[in-house]
Design an enzyme around this catalytic site. Structure first.
Site, PDB file in Angstrom:
ATOM      1  N   ASP A 177       0.892  -1.171   0.000  1.00  7.19           N
ATOM      2  CA  ASP A 177       0.000   0.000   0.000  1.00  7.19           C
ATOM      3  C   ASP A 177       0.925   1.213   0.000  1.00  7.19           C
ATOM      4  O   ASP A 177       1.557   1.511   1.019  1.00  7.19           O
ATOM      5  CB  ASP A 177      -0.884  -0.039   1.248  1.00  7.19           C
ATOM      6  CG  ASP A 177      -1.877   1.130   1.319  1.00  7.19           C
ATOM      7  OD1 ASP A 177      -1.697   2.117   0.577  1.00  7.19           O
ATOM      8  OD2 ASP A 177      -2.810   1.054   2.139  1.00  7.19           O
ATOM      9  N   HIS A 230      -5.953  10.863   3.758  1.00 13.11           N
ATOM     10  CA  HIS A 230      -7.349  10.802   4.214  1.00 13.11           C
ATOM     11  C   HIS A 230      -7.810  12.252   4.174  1.00 13.11           C
ATOM     12  O   HIS A 230      -7.618  13.006   5.122  1.00 13.11           O
ATOM     13  CB  HIS A 230      -7.457  10.220   5.622  1.00 13.11           C
ATOM     14  CG  HIS A 230      -7.150   8.753   5.660  1.00 13.11           C
ATOM     15  ND1 HIS A 230      -7.342   7.972   6.755  1.00 13.11           N
ATOM     16  CD2 HIS A 230      -6.680   7.912   4.694  1.00 13.11           C
ATOM     17  CE1 HIS A 230      -6.995   6.718   6.483  1.00 13.11           C
ATOM     18  NE2 HIS A 230      -6.574   6.672   5.241  1.00 13.11           N
ATOM     19  N   HIS A 242     -12.011   6.480   1.317  1.00 16.03           N
ATOM     20  CA  HIS A 242     -11.969   7.803   1.953  1.00 16.03           C
ATOM     21  C   HIS A 242     -11.721   8.838   0.878  1.00 16.03           C
ATOM     22  O   HIS A 242     -11.263   8.502  -0.233  1.00 16.03           O
ATOM     23  CB  HIS A 242     -10.868   7.845   3.023  1.00 16.03           C
ATOM     24  CG  HIS A 242      -9.542   7.317   2.541  1.00 16.03           C
ATOM     25  ND1 HIS A 242      -8.664   8.085   1.817  1.00 16.03           N
ATOM     26  CD2 HIS A 242      -8.966   6.088   2.627  1.00 16.03           C
ATOM     27  CE1 HIS A 242      -7.604   7.362   1.508  1.00 16.03           C
ATOM     28  NE2 HIS A 242      -7.751   6.127   1.969  1.00 16.03           N
ATOM     29  N   TYR A 266      -8.897 -10.279   5.146  1.00 19.79           N
ATOM     30  CA  TYR A 266      -7.735 -10.549   5.988  1.00 19.79           C
ATOM     31  C   TYR A 266      -8.053 -11.797   6.809  1.00 19.79           C
ATOM     32  O   TYR A 266      -8.866 -11.739   7.731  1.00 19.79           O
ATOM     33  CB  TYR A 266      -7.447  -9.349   6.903  1.00 19.79           C
ATOM     34  CG  TYR A 266      -7.407  -8.052   6.098  1.00 19.79           C
ATOM     35  CD1 TYR A 266      -6.233  -7.627   5.492  1.00 19.79           C
ATOM     36  CD2 TYR A 266      -8.582  -7.308   5.893  1.00 19.79           C
ATOM     37  CE1 TYR A 266      -6.220  -6.470   4.711  1.00 19.79           C
ATOM     38  CE2 TYR A 266      -8.567  -6.156   5.113  1.00 19.79           C
ATOM     39  CZ  TYR A 266      -7.385  -5.749   4.523  1.00 19.79           C
ATOM     40  OH  TYR A 266      -7.377  -4.622   3.746  1.00 19.79           O
ATOM     41  N   GLU A 272      -6.639  -1.407  -3.950  1.00 16.32           N
ATOM     42  CA  GLU A 272      -7.037  -0.003  -3.743  1.00 16.32           C
ATOM     43  C   GLU A 272      -6.700   0.832  -4.970  1.00 16.32           C
ATOM     44  O   GLU A 272      -5.562   0.823  -5.446  1.00 16.32           O
ATOM     45  CB  GLU A 272      -6.295   0.570  -2.527  1.00 16.32           C
ATOM     46  CG  GLU A 272      -6.551   2.056  -2.302  1.00 16.32           C
ATOM     47  CD  GLU A 272      -5.911   2.576  -1.024  1.00 16.32           C
ATOM     48  OE1 GLU A 272      -4.866   2.041  -0.602  1.00 16.32           O
ATOM     49  OE2 GLU A 272      -6.466   3.533  -0.440  1.00 16.32           O
ATOM     50  N   GLU A 303     -11.173   0.568  -1.693  1.00 13.57           N
ATOM     51  CA  GLU A 303     -10.139  -0.333  -1.206  1.00 13.57           C
ATOM     52  C   GLU A 303     -10.660  -1.461  -0.327  1.00 13.57           C
ATOM     53  O   GLU A 303     -10.281  -1.585   0.834  1.00 13.57           O
ATOM     54  CB  GLU A 303      -9.080   0.461  -0.442  1.00 13.57           C
ATOM     55  CG  GLU A 303      -9.632   1.414   0.627  1.00 13.57           C
ATOM     56  CD  GLU A 303      -8.513   2.154   1.352  1.00 13.57           C
ATOM     57  OE1 GLU A 303      -7.632   1.486   1.901  1.00 13.57           O
ATOM     58  OE2 GLU A 303      -8.533   3.401   1.353  1.00 13.57           O
TER      59      GLU A 303
HETATM   60  N1  GLY Z   1      -2.785   4.092   2.827  1.00 17.00           N
HETATM   61  C1  GLY Z   1      -3.741   4.372   3.800  1.00 17.00           C
HETATM   62  C2  GLY Z   1      -5.075   4.034   3.369  1.00 17.00           C
HETATM   63  O1  GLY Z   1      -5.246   3.271   2.436  1.00 17.00           O
HETATM   64  O2  GLY Z   1      -6.041   4.531   3.871  1.00 17.00           O
HETATM   65 MN    MN Z   2      -6.603   4.480   1.335  1.00 14.16          MN
HETATM   66 MN    MN Z   3      -3.741   2.891   1.005  1.00  8.87          MN
END
Ligand code: GLY
Ligand code: MN
Ligand code: MN
Length: 449
Positions: free
Chosen positions: A272, A373, A366, A400, A419, A396
């Site tokens: 990520d 964010h 988000h 898990y 994502e 995203e």
């Molecule tokens: N990389 C942080 C998120 O995906 O919110």
């Molecule tokens: Mn994110």
């Molecule tokens: Mn992310």
């Protein structure tokens, strides 16, 4: 995003704002119009933060300050004062002096603040407290960042003083959060902002591809993280947040940033990572097999997440809300979990009981922009906010599956998230990070190169 973990960014100064001066002037004009003549708005530059001794963390400007000023320097306060006799836009700056210039280089200084950065008046920061009562006189409201405690307290004390001195004349009785005005604006991106966000997405895509090329059993997660940072910095970008590089069980730790384990044959690797270009973030996740080939069980869960992500992206259209996006993801994930035997029961009732949260425990996305964010309320007038063209968000979903007695061994330590960064348009959603493969076969083909 504060720099709380070392080693994820080197200092990359955004000397280029990425926008024309007119873009900032336009934003300031809009704020001035919206707050009106009985209000004042003050926002300060992010202070430096000490890393150790005489060393600072890499500097990251406050997104709100940068949004209005385009300046990437600490120790400044911007004031928007509609109708002020000295001008609407006053910048309090740190003047240049020879010693400081010797150690740190030149600062913007007062002359350039006016000539190059659009201020009507520039004054030394040391004079801010003295000027404040004058600027507050006759105003009823002061907009500031209520989260910035030190600045807020200084402003609150000045308001109390102005009120005591007013003797019946107007003086601010309240501090209002600047998010009411600024964050509403930041929610919808201008063409100039979208250009930077497309660039952030493109560099993020390149960084993931580079990381895949370095991925093989025995390589350490930190080597993969270094490949990501190399690609960001090579393009003059920074990391928008500490990259998450998690192999095997580490992929099931949602905010894993230790990035220090050896990658194992047969495991998945979750990356990520997003670039930050002129303070605009990319935020992209892919999950790939460490040895280049998905195992059947991994591929089965991967396809579930991929279908969920595609359904959720399809819901990013004007008039829909986050609830629609999340519901689309949850429905597809729950159906998949039942088909795989990881959940038992009827899909509608499992959704009602939120049974999926054992394996999918976070939101589906988000807002994305200057903060990863990003700013902007998720509700408006007490209702979930409806998407409008120009908004950018992430989609995203993930699954898990950790080691557990009631879970078949083939699923253990399988963490998958996919994502993408998505722009709301009047018609179909536009995926800014679409150039990065996400079909399992395409990932395998890319990793075989
Ligand atoms: N990389 C942080 C998120 O995906 O919110
Ligand atoms: Mn994110
Ligand atoms: Mn992310």
């Amino acid at each position: 995003m504060q720099c709380t973990r070392r080693g994820w960014n080197v200092g990359v100064k955004n000397t280029n704002t990425g926008h024309s001066p007119q873009e900032f002037a336009k934003r300031r004009r809009r704020v001035l119009r919206e707050i009106g003549r009985d209000s004042l708005l003050c926002v300060r530059a992010a202070p430096r933060r000490i890393y150790a001794g005489d060393v600072d963390y890499p500097y990251r400007q406050s997104s709100d300050f940068a949004y209005l000023t385009g300046l990437d320097e600490d120790a400044m306060v911007a004031v928007l004062a509609p109708g002020c006799e000295h001008g609407d836009y006053i910048l309090f700056c740190t003047p240049n002096d020879d010693t400081r210039t010797l150690w740190e280089g030149r600062r913007v200084g007062m002359r350039a603040a006016v000539r190059e950065h659009g201020a009507d008046l520039a004054l030394p920061l040391a004079d801010f407290a003295e000027w404040l009562p004058r600027l507050l006189a006759g105003r009823r409201r002061l907009y500031c960042d209520l989260q910035d405690a030190a600045h807020r307290d200084e402003l609150a004390a000045a308001c109390a003083g102005a009120l005591a001195a007013a003797r019946g004349a107007a003086a601010p009785r309240e501090l209002a959060d600047l998010s009411l005005v600024l964050h509403e604006m930041r929610l919808k991106k201008s063409p100039s902002e979208l250009r930077l966000m497309r660039r952030a997405a493109d560099i993020s895509v390149d960084a993931h591809r580079r990381a895949w090329r370095a991925c093989r059993p025995g390589v350490n997660e930190r080597e993969i993280a270094a490949e990501l940072l190399h690609e960001f910095h090579r393009h003059g970008a920074a990391a928008a947040y500490p990259p998450i590089v998690g192999g095997g069980a580490n992929a099931c730790v949602l905010h894993y940033t230790d990035n220090n384990a050896a990658l194992k044959d047969g495991d998945l690797l979750l990356i990520d990572a997003g670039a930050e270009v002129c303070l605009y973030a990319g935020d992209v996740t892919r999950t790939v097999p460490v040895n280049g080939r998905f195992r059947p069980a991994q591929r089965e869960l991967y396809e579930i997440v991929l279908q969920a992500q595609k359904k959720a992206i399809a819901a990013v259209v004007p008039g829909h809300t986050w609830k629609d996006v999340h519901a689309a993801a949850v429905a597809a994930l729950t159906r998949g979990l039942v088909a795989a035997g990881l959940l038992r029961g009827r899909v509608p009732s499992l959704i009602r009981k939120r049974a999926y949260t054992r394996f999918y425990m976070h939101g589906t996305g988000h807002w994305l922009g200057m903060n990863v964010h990003d700013a902007g309320d998720y509700a408006k007038d007490g209702r979930p906010r409806r998407f409008e063209p120009g908004m950018v968000l992430t989609v995203e979903p993930g699954l898990y599956v950790r080691r557990a007695r009631d879970v078949a061994r083939r699923w253990w330590n399988t963490g998958i998230r996919i994502e993408d960064d998505v722009l709301v348009t009047p018609r179909a959603p536009r995926v800014l990070s679409a150039a990065l493969p996400k079909e399992a076969a395409d990932i395998e083909a890319a990793m075989a190169q």
